[in-house]
Scaffold this motif. Sequence first.
Motif, PDB file in Angstrom:
ATOM      1  N   ASP B 452       0.885  -0.915   0.190  1.00 17.42           N
ATOM      2  CA  ASP B 452       0.007   0.383  -0.474  1.00 17.42           C
ATOM      3  C   ASP B 452       0.439   0.830  -0.305  1.00 17.42           C
ATOM      4  OD1 ASP B 452      -2.446  -1.657  -0.321  1.00 17.42           O
ATOM      5  OD2 ASP B 452      -2.466  -2.034   2.347  1.00 17.42           O
ATOM      6  N   PHE B 453       1.183   1.561  -1.056  1.00 20.55           N
ATOM      7  CA  PHE B 453       2.189   2.697  -1.625  1.00 20.55           C
ATOM      8  C   PHE B 453       2.098   3.794  -0.963  1.00 20.55           C
ATOM      9  CE2 PHE B 453       4.795   0.199  -4.702  1.00 20.55           C
ATOM     10  CZ  PHE B 453       5.770  -1.094  -3.202  1.00 20.55           C
ATOM     11  N   SER B 454       0.792   4.886  -1.548  1.00 19.57           N
ATOM     12  CA  SER B 454       0.335   5.664  -0.490  1.00 19.57           C
ATOM     13  C   SER B 454       0.403   6.680   0.569  1.00 19.57           C
ATOM     14  CB  SER B 454      -0.941   6.381  -1.000  1.00 19.57           C
ATOM     15  OG  SER B 454      -1.628   5.838  -0.121  1.00 19.57           O
ATOM     16  N   THR B 455       0.647   7.638   0.661  1.00 19.81           N
ATOM     17  CA  THR B 455       0.059   8.084   2.329  1.00 19.81           C
ATOM     18  C   THR B 455      -1.024   7.636   2.930  1.00 19.81           C
ATOM     19  OG1 THR B 455       1.855   9.669   1.821  1.00 19.81           O
ATOM     20  CG2 THR B 455       1.431   9.638   4.046  1.00 19.81           C
ATOM     21  N   ALA B 456      -1.452   7.681   2.143  1.00 24.66           N
ATOM     22  CA  ALA B 456      -3.301   7.398   2.865  1.00 24.66           C
ATOM     23  C   ALA B 456      -3.574   6.400   3.174  1.00 24.66           C
ATOM     24  CB  ALA B 456      -4.231   8.707   2.189  1.00 24.66           C
ATOM     25  N   LEU B 482      -7.454  10.146  11.305  1.00 21.78           N
ATOM     26  CA  LEU B 482      -6.046  10.469  10.502  1.00 21.78           C
ATOM     27  C   LEU B 482      -6.535  11.173   9.900  1.00 21.78           C
ATOM     28  CD1 LEU B 482      -6.140   6.602   9.552  1.00 21.78           C
ATOM     29  CD2 LEU B 482      -4.489   7.809  11.137  1.00 21.78           C
ATOM     30  N   PRO B 483      -5.547  12.491   9.644  1.00 20.43           N
ATOM     31  CA  PRO B 483      -5.360  13.486   8.573  1.00 20.43           C
ATOM     32  C   PRO B 483      -5.336  12.680   6.865  1.00 20.43           C
ATOM     33  CG  PRO B 483      -2.896  13.558   9.430  1.00 20.43           C
ATOM     34  CD  PRO B 483      -4.140  11.915  10.075  1.00 20.43           C
ATOM     35  N   GLN B 484      -5.765  13.822   6.274  1.00 17.26           N
ATOM     36  CA  GLN B 484      -5.636  13.724   5.020  1.00 17.26           C
ATOM     37  C   GLN B 484      -4.276  13.856   4.229  1.00 17.26           C
ATOM     38  OE1 GLN B 484      -8.085  13.822   2.649  1.00 17.26           O
ATOM     39  NE2 GLN B 484      -9.718  13.477   3.428  1.00 17.26           N
ATOM     40  N   ALA B 485      -4.452  12.878   2.855  1.00 20.39           N
ATOM     41  CA  ALA B 485      -2.537  13.322   2.772  1.00 20.39           C
ATOM     42  C   ALA B 485      -2.806  12.030   1.357  1.00 20.39           C
ATOM     43  CB  ALA B 485      -1.775  11.737   3.791  1.00 20.39           C
ATOM     44  N   GLU B 486      -2.367  12.477   0.977  1.00 21.32           N
ATOM     45  CA  GLU B 486      -1.782  12.592  -0.497  1.00 21.32           C
ATOM     46  C   GLU B 486      -1.712  10.120  -0.934  1.00 21.32           C
ATOM     47  OE1 GLU B 486       0.739   9.267  -2.393  1.00 21.32           O
ATOM     48  OE2 GLU B 486       1.368   9.735  -0.597  1.00 21.32           O
ATOM     49  N   ASP B 487      -2.851  10.609  -1.727  1.00 17.85           N
ATOM     50  CA  ASP B 487      -3.510   9.213  -2.209  1.00 17.85           C
ATOM     51  C   ASP B 487      -2.650   8.817  -4.180  1.00 17.85           C
ATOM     52  OD1 ASP B 487      -4.328   6.632  -1.375  1.00 17.85           O
ATOM     53  OD2 ASP B 487      -6.405   7.456  -1.555  1.00 17.85           O
TER      54      ASP B 487
END
Lengths: 95, 988
Positions: B452-456, B482-487
Amino acid sequence: MIINHPLLGPRDAQEFTFLGDASLIDRPDWEAENAAEQFYEYAYLRDNPAGLHRELWFHETGDRSWLVVTRNTLTHEITDVEMASDVARSKGRSK
Amino acid sequence: MTDNKQTNRLTGGQIDTSRSLKFSFDGKNYAGHPGDTLASALLANNVRLMGRSFKYHRPRGVLTAGSEEPNALVELRSGARQEPNTRATTAELFDGLEAKSQNRFPSLKFDAMAINDRFSHFLTAGFYYKTFMWPAAFWEKLYEPIIRKAAGLGSLSLQEDPDEYDKGFLHCDLLIIGGGPSGLAAALRSGRAGAQVILADEDFVFGGRLNAETYEIGDQSGQAWIAAAIAELEAMPNVRCMARTSVLGAFDHGIYSAVERVSDHLAVPPKGKPRQILWRIYSKRALVCAGAIERPIAFENNDRPGIMLASAMRAYANRWAVTAAPRVAVFTNNDDGHRTAVDLLAKGVKVTAVIDTRADAPRIADCELLAGAQVIDTAGRLGLNYVKIQQADGSERTIECGALGVSGGWNPNVHMTCHQRGRPVWNDAIAAFVPGDTGTPGMSVAGAAQGDFSTAAALQTGSDQAAAALHDLGIDAPAIDLPQAEDTPVNLQPFWYVKHGKGRAWLDQQNDVTVKDVKLAHQENFRSVEHLKRYTTLGMATDQGKTSNMGGLAIMAELAGKSIPEVGTTMFRPPYTPVPMGTMGGRARGKHFHPVRETPSHKYSTENNATFVEVGNWLRAQWFTKPGETHWRETVDREVNAVRGSVGVCDVTTLGKIDIQGTDAAQFLNKVYANAFAKLAVGKTRYGLMLREDGIAMDDGTTARLAEDQFVMTTTTANAVNVYRHLEFVRQCLFPDMDVQLISTTEAWAQYAVAGPNSRKLLQKIVDPEFDISNEGFEFMACREITVCGGLRARLFRISFSGELAYEIAVPTRYGDALFRKIMEAGQEFDVVPYGTEALGVMRIEKGHAAGNELNGTTTALNLGMGRMVSKKKDSIGSTLSEREGLNQPDALMLVGFKPVNNADKVTAGGHLMTKGTPKDAEHDQGYITSAAFSPSLNSSIGLGFLKDGGNRLGEVMILTTPLTGADVEVEVVSAHFVDPEGERLRA
């Protein structure tokens, strides 16, 4: 590995000394007709199963109990730990 | 002088530019900043060349920015602290750091061994196996030293390591391996739930890949989010955050090992602090958040300094504010590679082109995009100058750049999930292996390590997996915000190596393995991945192929016409990264390797010029040198003569003592000793021979009956532990209902042998007068509980190892020193001497007593001359099998004595006995010498040994041959009892 000692709870395997197959409990009767043959098998022949194996461990740096540990030789999962003296009695050993 | 021109330094980054750190590389001085690694500081100073390759001595620079680094291995520090094979990419910069390149002569820029590169067509896969096959005798003396010299990495200081290393133990509910976004989310959720958590990361800062990226988390920067998370975690008493800590291996039942580099980032460890700690972590659950490692693409001359992973180029720019060169390019098969161009452009670096193997590559960075193109060659002698491109239309073109970022996609870091025979499974979406069934109970995986490579996704899976693991333990871990993050989705087209050209394309830069080597291995039928690895050395050494294995597998799959998952991976084994031997040893170093056991007379012996000998853990006095004595033999002869002439005292505390009590104690001894014990009278001692169940002699010693239901057994020093273990086995496993209890009392009693014709007179001065120890009142083999020196409880045994009138006297250990001194004082009128183990040994050989040399694990009671002692009227351990035909041949070995025919000759232990006139070979072997000594009593060398049918060969003259020294000596077979064969002295 961690061995769940029946009296002392989980203990690190480093505290123990390993002997081998728990069939060493089944020492033959010296007066049996084929005692020599039985002792030969007892002293030398061992099963080497890929899977569950009942084996003797000595709690050398602990309480000096001999234990019968049932261990899966493929995964090292330990499914049962008994006092060897209880196992010996259950097999009819006494004096 | 410091060349303080960090020409490649950019702005920003997680370094403290307000402070400068001086360091040197190959004697030249540079400067960097706190937060730098050695690699980032060297790149900042425009040093791309950091090492020479293992086999061909090719110039190499960094490939990565982490612990997976294959190339930039350096020697750190100097003098005794010099440390070879350290990765520049993980070495934290400190002021005064000295670093040297390795594997080059005379210098990094001009390496004479680079001649190997010209002969590369000889040095292909299997070169060593093919070339150094014969003659076999050349291997040890010629081939191996040359190979070792030529192919070495760093060098050792050959000095004692001045630092200390520790070992420690930790327990936790959840061990989180890796402190990137998934690990931090897992730690926050489980920490807030109150679970005992350990968060370990190999880096010196937490945050993992977030430190190398420009991603925002929620409405703050990635670094700000990390700082807040770590601050919260460190304030929790139930969470232990361990930076600079690499988890090395997954072992059985939730046990993990880890190394914490406590002081590696300092010039010298702070006083009282270790350099490193090896931790053994007992975890109930473990969560692998180990991230992913980018993989390169192989192409011709892809190993020039300046060519690195795209992720590393990005990490150097974002985290360390460094570019390897002012002009860079990127070569990729996926979208992620383009982000390197984006980030470097944002830092003001000139990006000449993004070369993407995909014809439909998207335009992401604001620079030239060459879609459907490939890098086919590179140029630049000690560093990259330009790359040669084949464009989509087949035309070739040259692009100028001092650094090239290469991205072939990412491999989840499955290492830890495979230590317990777990096998990874192939995931087509990311063209990589992901963890399968880990075979590791209690282990789960989250984030990039799971694919699962994305930060999100990392945050989400870290949080979810932590909650699931704790749920198993009955701990409810409520969801956390959980904060918003790059996906960003993964967008990649598998591409492993460029087929263009005939030159060498490097797969494994640490071991100099090329695409051609893999092809050769396939051609020579080394096709299994494990064979491929051994034949080519792909994936071996310090990096264990973290960046190279996938490429090798992909090429092998292509050649074999199989899919990559069909080819499979090699085994992953601990440790994850190299561990210094010093750390493995911890405190168990030098004399601390094992504990030292001192005898009760140790202090007296030290004061009286004793030479000590190690006997297992024990230190025993070997002899006591007197002023004027110049040779140990002189001392030992004097001690022997003194004992045989008057009286001597020897500390025999080290012999094992086992207290055996219970109504069935006598019956128990009857089982463990081959000879009868049941009828031994109270107040008597008996020699006992113990057999193994197979009929071989195990141990011997005396056992005294102190009461109807109490015995004291002695064992040999060497077998004290084994015999005790054996007795407990017999008691618990064979005769569980016998009323008998055992306890080792070896250290509870100080015991001394007092031997010699005046021993009784001496003891009568010490033993309290109400105890009659006259010959009639206390005969040979008697034992009794007595008092000495006016009321001190003691035990007295009339037993003899020397053959003289002798006793052993025991007192509680705390009185041992005092008693020894008292005996010496009382014995002054008899000229009493202390004697050591050497005199003890001489006298027992003179007397013909068997000891460890004779009870050597191959001999039976019959061999020892004690065949008739084995009772046939009772069952004892070993009695049945001792009757086997093979152990009872008429010409069985028998213990006898030997004397040289020529008095000047020497009997040598280990020598073999030959009948005169027969060839000296194994076929004609008649036996061997087990013990030998110079006998001052006989004024001759003597020996004990086993001889075929020895009992019937007394008087025969034989040849004692010692092939090791070439010495042949004529010896006469004699009785083993050289001194007082009738035993009159010990009954006197």
